[in-house]
Design an enzyme around this catalytic site. Structure first.
Site, short mmCIF file in Angstrom:
data_model
loop_
_atom_site.label_atom_id
_atom_site.label_comp_id
_atom_site.label_asym_id
_atom_site.label_seq_id
_atom_site.Cartn_x
_atom_site.Cartn_y
_atom_site.Cartn_z
N GLU A 13 0.85 -1.19 0.00
CA GLU A 13 0.00 0.00 0.00
C GLU A 13 0.89 1.25 0.00
OE1 GLU A 13 -2.41 2.00 0.06
OE2 GLU A 13 -4.31 1.16 0.75
N ASN A 95 -4.69 6.14 7.93
CA ASN A 95 -4.43 5.40 6.69
C ASN A 95 -3.48 6.18 5.79
OD1 ASN A 95 -4.77 3.26 4.86
ND2 ASN A 95 -6.44 4.31 3.81
N ASN A 145 -9.03 8.99 1.96
CA ASN A 145 -8.08 7.92 1.65
C ASN A 145 -6.92 8.49 0.84
OD1 ASN A 145 -7.00 5.34 1.42
ND2 ASN A 145 -8.95 4.39 0.91
N ASP A 192 -9.06 4.26 -4.00
CA ASP A 192 -8.17 4.10 -2.85
C ASP A 192 -6.99 5.05 -3.06
OD1 ASP A 192 -6.53 3.17 -0.75
OD2 ASP A 192 -7.35 1.16 -0.90
#
Length: 279
Positions: A13, A95, A145, A192
């Protein structure tokens, strides 16, 4: 269309291109990596609270989001140290993040722990100044995000808005966000991680449709590329000319399963329009 750049990961990620290298967090493996070439990765640091968003201060020190303890950490020459506590703003796990050229970090959080498909608690976006001071940058975002900065504006994915969307803000000289407006309203795609290109379009990773998609402000889809049977969770433009799109994919986002199966990969594909800038 895609080439495998790195394989055997748990859950990659937060891809970033910095100082001539691709960087990413293997979130469920608790490690941050730098990629030195296809298949060649160097472990940078371990983050027991699960690493997420990455960025850099002007002096080159790495900032990394520690998800579960809701902190922003800084990698000093003698190791990781606390840079900012986000617990008074983040209502659930932190995040993704983007850091501007002045070292100001914009950090999102989940809002709450409910699964996709259920109503979510709107979340605040945190602004962390270079000295570690934390303020609220924006309120009422539906899972803020992936984020990207270009031309004095910030674009952020609201992954669990209904419908999902990309939202744009102007960045004032003091880092304050103003003039909130819609960049693009999306359909079944769940954005995302995102990145901007030199034409002002956004590439976003869509885990719900297993694609990376290029969209113009206003919502026109310009390109879409399938990642097959793996969900796409992050993307970034990089390479020597800024025309390589790197995409973090995995067959599952569930922590235990991702650590066991290690289906996480980073794919690479060539695109026509380069990144806005390379740092």
């Amino acid at each position: 269309m895609f080439e495998e750049h790195v394989t055997g990961l748990a859950f990659p990620e937060a891809a970033r291109w910095h100082d001539g290298h691709l960087w990413f967090s293997d979130m469920h493996d608790e490690r941050v990596f730098r990629v030195d070439g296809p298949g060649r990765v160097t472990e940078v640091v371990r983050v027991p609270g699960d690493p997420a968003g990455l960025g850099w201060l002007p002096d080159g020190r790495l900032l990394v989001v520690s998800m579960h303890d809701r902190r922003l950490l800084r990698l000093d020459p003698d190791g990781l140290t606390g840079h900012a506590d986000l617990g008074h703003i983040a209502t659930w796990h932190c995040n993704d993040m983007v850091v501007d050229a002045q070292g100001r970090a914009y950090v999102g959080n989940f809002g709450d722990g409910t699964p996709p498909g259920t109503p979510i608690t709107p979340a605040d976006l945190a602004l962390v100044h270079p000295d570690g001071t934390v303020v609220v940058a924006a309120t009422g975002l539906e899972f803020p995000n992936g984020a990207a900065i270009g031309d004095g504006t910030l674009v952020i994915a609201e992954t669990r808005a209904d419908p999902p969307r990309l939202t744009r803000f102007d960045i004032e000289p003091d880092g304050t966000l103003t003039s909130r407006r819609l960049f693009a309203s999306l359909g079944p795609e769940s954005p995302d991680g995102i990145c901007l290109d030199a034409e002002g379009a956004v590439w976003f990773a869509s885990w719900s449709t297993n694609e990376v998609i290029r969209v113009r402000e206003g919502g026109e889809i310009l390109d879409r590329r399938s990642t097959g049977d793996a969900g796409a969770y992050s993307c970034v433009l990089g390479g020597d000319d800024g025309r390589t799109l790197f995409v973090c994919v995995a067959a599952t986002w569930m922590p235990e399963e991702s650590r066991r199966t290690r289906t996480g990969r980073i794919l690479a594909t060539r695109v026509d329009v380069p990144a806005t800038h390379l740092r």
